[in-house]
Write a protein that holds these residues in place. Structure first.
Motif, short mmCIF file in Angstrom:
data_model
loop_
_atom_site.label_atom_id
_atom_site.label_comp_id
_atom_site.label_asym_id
_atom_site.label_seq_id
_atom_site.Cartn_x
_atom_site.Cartn_y
_atom_site.Cartn_z
N ASN A 10 8.89 -0.96 16.36
CA ASN A 10 9.72 -2.32 16.72
C ASN A 10 10.03 -2.84 15.45
O ASN A 10 11.28 -3.42 15.59
CB ASN A 10 8.67 -3.29 17.46
CG ASN A 10 8.51 -3.20 18.79
OD1 ASN A 10 9.06 -2.30 19.63
ND2 ASN A 10 7.21 -3.74 19.46
N VAL A 11 9.53 -2.86 14.38
CA VAL A 11 9.73 -3.43 13.21
C VAL A 11 11.33 -2.67 12.76
O VAL A 11 12.01 -3.09 12.39
CB VAL A 11 8.84 -3.17 12.10
CG1 VAL A 11 9.42 -3.67 10.69
CG2 VAL A 11 7.61 -4.19 12.17
N VAL A 12 11.12 -1.41 12.89
CA VAL A 12 12.38 -0.44 12.53
C VAL A 12 13.51 -1.02 13.22
O VAL A 12 14.61 -1.17 12.92
CB VAL A 12 11.90 1.02 12.35
CG1 VAL A 12 13.39 1.80 12.31
CG2 VAL A 12 11.20 1.37 11.47
N GLU A 13 13.35 -0.87 14.66
CA GLU A 13 14.48 -1.52 15.73
C GLU A 13 15.02 -2.92 15.28
O GLU A 13 16.18 -3.18 15.25
CB GLU A 13 13.88 -1.46 17.05
CG GLU A 13 14.04 0.08 17.79
CD GLU A 13 13.44 0.06 18.99
OE1 GLU A 13 13.12 0.95 19.60
OE2 GLU A 13 13.36 -0.89 19.92
N GLY A 14 13.97 -3.50 14.96
CA GLY A 14 14.37 -5.11 14.74
C GLY A 14 15.21 -5.18 13.29
O GLY A 14 16.36 -5.81 13.24
N LEU A 15 14.77 -4.20 12.44
CA LEU A 15 15.43 -4.42 11.00
C LEU A 15 17.02 -3.70 11.25
O LEU A 15 17.90 -4.20 10.80
CB LEU A 15 14.87 -3.35 10.12
CG LEU A 15 13.46 -4.23 9.70
CD1 LEU A 15 12.98 -3.01 8.54
CD2 LEU A 15 13.81 -5.50 8.98
#
Lengths: 349, 190
Positions: free
Chosen positions: A184-189
């Motif tokens: 999720n973090v990577v997608e958010g970034l």
């Protein structure tokens, strides 16, 4: 001071910062369209402009013609991130200029004629940018630059046009990875306009929970704004990662301690180790250091090990061709040496 | 470039999202794009954030899977007068051939830059600025380098080199001082 060993601001999460500036000469085609003689001439022109008969620069910056290096030497430079794997694999007349402290390197005839990169330990993009910009300024004043008022610095790929700047950090995110929030973090970034890659750049996997995070845009914003945007986001990411680590440790102290101490046990005793296993175990060790579980070690020890255990670095240190099995033995020995000497209060450089 | 979802297949569907001027990109393979309903129901992939334009292709321009892509209406194949690279070459490789290509393909660049970069105007550091202050910076950088070399020479007990370097540093310091006072005078006149 060595950027890939020392610790810097926020280095419990951000291991190192790097700023890369791409520049091209106006009087040659971009490297992928140059003839052999143009490649050589451009390299000579850039090198001459860089040194400019300046004694200080001659003794502070090492010049390397990649044609004269063995494959191991080239790969070892790539493992230290002083050159890109791309440059190591390209044809004749690729060159690199590296500062003695290895904090600045200038790649010649990569995708662009000039790629200046500057590295700092921890989160310190400003210092990295300052050093890269100083080098760029010198070359800009001495060479005809591919530049337009509208599009800024003209690069081979439109994803670099404008500032030609890619600011990136190497982030260690074991907490977010262990609690499966990393996706999720990577997608958010990505949605916020930042690129996230594995620890060896484009197309590489994130081994040892190491992620390279950088700005995606290079046009329409100033260098300072690009760096500030990235930094603002990173400060939040650092907080998140620290919180998750703390939560994980509070919730399951035995589980986490066991994982970390097992990694320590294996690293300080194993007789054979692949690079991949080492990188994975070193991630646990680094986490243990951040949690204060391994007072006998420092993050610099982990960094020192990481900088020495790549296949080419091992082979180079061995000084002879080695089979993968021999490399695994040598790697395990290097790791034991660094971990155990530290334990007895031995080497400190 | 690999697909960001499966990370296995090549990404040949490229999405750009512009939200409050912040442009983001996504790169998917055809299979994952179809699973995500790209071209039919983009909001599924972007959790209803909206404002998404689908642009697809083998390169950033081509058409694939029936989704119209940027560039499809422009069939004319311009050639760069200096390096000979054609616009078709650029579409294939994604790389300009030389700095003149930017002029040669000028009429097609703004939409591309808007999509890739979210902007068509550089506002960062400028090259070719009038150079007195640049010259100053260069001298100061040389000075820093020389001082570092001097420290190294002293540490290595190479005193002859150190003496020579000290002279060079003094000469350079004089030049920097002179240039500094020139700059001040110049500034007072404006």
């Amino acid at each position: 001071m060595t950027w890939y060993i020392d610790q810097g601001p926020n280095s419990d999460v951000i291991i190192s910062s790097r700023v890369r500036l791409a520049r091209n000469l106006d009087n040659y085609p971009f490297p992928h369209r140059m003839t052999g003689s143009q490649t050589r001439d451009a390299a000579t022109e850039i090198t001459t402009a860089f040194y400019h008969d300046d004694e200080g620069r001659k003794s502070n910056y090492l010049f390397m013609d990649l044609d004269t290096l063995s494959n191991e030497d080239k790969q070892a430079l790539a493992e230290k991130r002083l050159i890109s794997t791309d440059l190591a694999g390209k044809g004749a007349d690729r060159r690199v200029i590296i500062s003695r402290n290895e904090a600045v390197s200038i790649m010649i005839n990569e995708e662009d004629h000039i790629r200046i990169q500057s590295m700092q330990p921890g989160l310190n993009l400003e210092a990295a940018h300052q050093a890269a910009a100083a080098e760029a300024l010198i070359l800009e004043s001495r060479l005809p630059m591919a530049y337009s008022e509208k599009y800024g610095f003209l690069t081979a790929c439109p994803t670099n046009t404008g500032t030609g700047m890619r600011a990136s950090v190497m982030a260690h995110l074991p907490g977010l990875s262990l609690c499966s929030r990393i996706k999720n973090v990577v997608e958010g970034l990505n949605k916020m306009g930042f690129a996230v890659r594995g620890n060896y750049g484009e197309h590489s996997k994130a081994q040892g929970h190491l992620f390279q995070i950088s700005n995606q845009l290079t046009l329409g914003l100033t260098e300072e704004d690009l760096i500030n945007d990235l930094k603002r986001m990173l400060m939040q990411l650092i907080e998140q990662e620290r919180n998750v680590r703390r939560e994980l440790y509070e919730q399951q102290p035995a589980l986490l301690e066991d994982k970390i101490m097992r990694a320590y046990g294996i690293l300080s005793n194993a007789r054979m180790m692949t690079n991949e296993e080492a990188v994975t175990l070193l991630s646990s060790l680094r986490l243990g250091l951040a949690l204060g579980l391994l007072p006998q070690l420092t993050a610099s020890d982990v960094n020192r090990i990481l900088s020495a255990i790549g296949p080419a670095s091992i082979q180079k240190a061995g000084g002879r061709p080695m089979t993968p099995e021999e490399r695994d033995r040598a790697r395990a020995a290097v790791i034991r040496e660094i971990i155990n000497k530290t334990e007895t209060g031995g080497i400190k450089e | 470039m690999k697909c960001e979802k499966c990370t296995i297949r090549e990404a040949n569907i490229h999405l750009t999202r512009n939200r409050n001027g912040v442009v983001t990109e996504h790169h998917l393979c055809e299979t994952c794009a179809q699973e995500q309903g790209v071209g039919f129901n983009l909001s599924k992939y972007f959790d209803g954030l909206g404002g998404v334009k689908a642009l697809a292709g083998g390169s950033i321009f081509d058409t694939a899977g029936g989704i119209p892509a940027f560039g499809t209406v422009m069939e004319k194949n311009t050639t760069c007068p200096r390096c000979g690279q054609t616009f078709a070459d650029f579409r294939r490789s994604g790389l300009f051939g030389c700095s003149v290509c930017y002029d040669a393909f000028a009429d097609r660049l703004d939409p591309l830059m808007r999509r890739v970069q979210g902007s068509t105007q550089h506002i960062g550091h400028k090259a070719h600025q009038d150079a007195p202050w640049q010259e100053q910076n260069i001298l100061k950088k040389q000075l820093t380098d020389l001082r570092q070399t001097l420290r190294q020479a002293v540490e290595a007990e190479e005193y002859e080199t150190a003496a020579r370097l000290r002279d060079e540093i003094r000469a350079l310091e004089a030049r920097v001082d002179a240039a500094d006072s020139d700059a001040e005078k110049g500034g007072a006149n404006i």
